[in-house]
Enzyme design. Structure first.
Site, PDB file in Angstrom:
ATOM      1  N   CYS A 186      26.193 -27.398  29.171  1.00  0.00           N
ATOM      2  CA  CYS A 186      25.485 -28.436  28.403  1.00  0.00           C
ATOM      3  C   CYS A 186      24.596 -29.297  29.291  1.00  0.00           C
ATOM      4  O   CYS A 186      23.849 -30.137  28.782  1.00  0.00           O
ATOM      5  CB  CYS A 186      26.474 -29.330  27.683  1.00  0.00           C
ATOM      6  SG  CYS A 186      27.686 -28.406  26.749  1.00  0.00           S
ATOM      7  N   HIS A 228      22.963 -32.390  19.320  1.00  0.00           N
ATOM      8  CA  HIS A 228      23.259 -31.809  20.634  1.00  0.00           C
ATOM      9  C   HIS A 228      22.932 -30.307  20.657  1.00  0.00           C
ATOM     10  O   HIS A 228      23.824 -29.467  20.588  1.00  0.00           O
ATOM     11  CB  HIS A 228      24.740 -32.059  20.936  1.00  0.00           C
ATOM     12  CG  HIS A 228      25.215 -31.602  22.279  1.00  0.00           C
ATOM     13  ND1 HIS A 228      24.398 -31.493  23.386  1.00  0.00           N
ATOM     14  CD2 HIS A 228      26.460 -31.223  22.710  1.00  0.00           C
ATOM     15  CE1 HIS A 228      25.115 -31.069  24.425  1.00  0.00           C
ATOM     16  NE2 HIS A 228      26.355 -30.891  24.038  1.00  0.00           N
TER      17      HIS A 228
END
Lengths: 385, 385
Positions: free
Chosen positions: B83, B332
């Site tokens: 991420c 996200h």
């Protein structure tokens, strides 16, 4: 920008290696390179890898491998550029050291491919090509290269057996490389009898996949003498790109990114193709070896196979290629290959190639290609005094 | 090393976007950033992405996107750090420009996640964790964070509702962000009624995935004035790593890589946490927001939720976080998130945040986290005169 040298190298044998996981392979190469350099610490670690997520069930290799080799905390990323991922990691290490952002950097290429079935591996390799415009229409990666080879043979009136010496030379050079996947020489008869994979590409035109890892340690040349007595400097590090799709290029038989990357590399090193003593070529398929020789300035367009037929690519020839076996003989663990090429170039320039050693080479070029020529990373390495 | 500035930004809305493919999303962001910078050419393009191979059926994004935006030929790679891939691409662009290897560099983060089923996406996200020591034992990525939150609540005697303001603040800030996934404010009652995903993590402790892309254009600060009148310089760019596995850390409640990366960033910028005017925090889960605030020096260990409960994280508070919605409100899209954070920090420092605009901020910090704290990339941005 600072001058950069390679102060350590490490590699694992390329095998169908069911005994070691991806992180173990990477660690073997990194720790060997650190031992070779005589270092216990580094500022950053860049990992070249293409298919760990798809095949080995693991992304996030930067932090994983940094931690596993005892370097928890340092900067670490994975770099991906299909089959050029390995040299891309070296390029990133070069950037960090040349630019003054880090002093000691490790670049490792690793790929673990043989745990999965051929279907899954072939599907993974196809991710190097254009998903929407090539793969969706049913083309595998070898099929794309087969179209290129067919076009090459048609345009230049070349027979299949004229590619034979690329495979024969690679196998011959691999015999004495303990890290190579194959150790048997190949005869012309064996080449001609090889089964077709995707016509006109036969088994012997194709490099084998495998599991493996290779690593280099880089530092500024002015600090390198403290680590190593056999210095090898990076005289050039360049990257160029092209369309992923073959159909989208002006001339599919001109590898424009090879041309551009090689030209930039000669400029950076201040030399010409004639000055290159050996060429670690990206012979994933024999036609790629021919096209790369041409686009890198070693042969006119359409004349790449002439160098093979004339024996000029062998160790005693004018432009030795794949001196430790290349992708065809040493094996092609895709994301690791580019680092193997640099490691082997360093071995030649240090004089550590045993029966394959060239006579006092000064410049070696390592060229790593992603896809059918879409990402090309070229490094020119120079022996120190 | 050269001083580096951001001269252009671009972003797409974060959506479940079935109309645009991965390459289109990336191109939208890149072309917007190039337009914003007023440039038609660049030296290199670095792509932050985590899951294109697993979810979008495409690797080799560097060359693909460079070509698709009209920059065929330039240096281009994909960078992956779970991420934290987005900020890793910005870091790589920073390295190239700061080190003098390139003058104009584009960093783009892109992720296309909603074409696949939840199972496949969850399997993809788990590749950020340790495959052998966490995932193989049945842990999903949210389950790993749930263990962390459980431990946090136990160790510091914190109730679940004490995390509520992280989600409430994020949703409130997202209302006026046209690129955010959510535009509805969240009440405490809604937070408390939210269904559990992996106890104690509820739906409202979790950021949503999505499709999106964001891009920045970087160049040396001394050339930046020619492009933009609203300069934002990169005062710090740092990376640190930790073990992927939670169980392998000395203290799972101390995010050591956050601590190390933030400390290096303050040192590079020559400032202290008190000087930071706002913090684009990696609030993938509410517990990560609390832990990041602590490890970055904004709260004592165990006191991160106090900042939320006291209202200090809202726009009018002492340390505003997630000023355009953060991961929870904006969304996200994993490999793109880190670039969104930098883009939003630039928007704040340029004074372009509309109703969310802070009063003349000078320093903004953007921190992107891969896995449960294994790769941390911190950027400090500073408003120009």
């Amino acid at each position: 920008m600072r001058d950069v040298s390679v102060i350590g190298i490490g590699q694992t044998p390329v095998l169908e290696n069911w005994e070691k996981s991806l992180r173990h392979l990477a660690a073997d190469a990194v720790l060997a390179a650190m031992h070779d350099a005589g270092i216990g610490q580094a500022d950053a670690l860049y990992v070249g890898n293409m298919l760990s997520g798809e095949i080995a069930g693991q992304e996030h290799l930067g932090a994983l491998i940094a931690d596993f080799v005892g370097l928890r905390g340092i900067e670490a990323f994975k770099i991906e550029a299909a089959c050029a991922s390995g040299a891309a990691a070296v390029r990133m290490g070069y950037m960090a050291v040349a630019g003054g952002l880090a002093d000691v950097v490790i670049a490792v290429g690793v790929e673990k491919m043989t745990d999965e079935t051929g279907d899954i591996v072939a599907g993974g390799l196809a991710l190097a090509a254009d998903g929407d415009y090539e793969v969706l229409h049913g083309l595998s990666f070898v099929a794309i290269n087969a179209m290129l080879m067919r076009r090459y043979m048609y345009a230049y009136e070349i027979q299949h057996k004229e590619f034979a010496n690329f495979a024969i030379c690679a196998h011959q050079n691999a015999v004495h490389n303990p890290n190579a996947r194959f150790h048997s020489p190949l005869t012309l008869e064996q080449f001609e009898r090889a089964p077709m994979i995707a016509a006109p590409i036969s088994l012997m035109d194709s490099s084998p996949i495998g599991d493996g890892a290779a690593a280099v340690v880089l530092c500024p040349s002015e600090q390198a003498r403290a680590f190593s007595s056999k210095l090898v400097r990076i005289a050039a590090s360049t990257v160029a790109t092209d369309s992923l799709s073959l159909h989208d290029r002006n001339d599919p038989l001109r590898l424009q990114a090879v041309e551009y990357s090689a030209r930039k590399a000669y400029d950076q090193a201040g030399i010409r193709p004639d000055d290159i003593d050996f060429f670690e070529v990206h012979d994933a398929f024999s036609v790629m070896a021919a096209l790369s020789l041409e686009a890198s300035g070693f042969a006119e367009p359409g004349k790449g196979t002439f160098l093979a037929r004339g024996g000029e690519i062998f160790l005693h020839g004018r432009i030795p290629i794949a001196t430790m076996g290349g992708l065809k003989g040493r094996g092609h663990p895709v994301g690791a290959t580019g680092v193997y090429q640099v490691v082997e170039a360093v071995q030649q320039l240090r004089g550590e190639c045993g029966p394959n050693q060239l006579a006092a080479p000064r410049y070696g070029m390592a060229q790593n290609i992603g896809g059918s020529g879409a990402t090309v990373v070229t490094h020119i390495l120079e022996a120190g005094e």
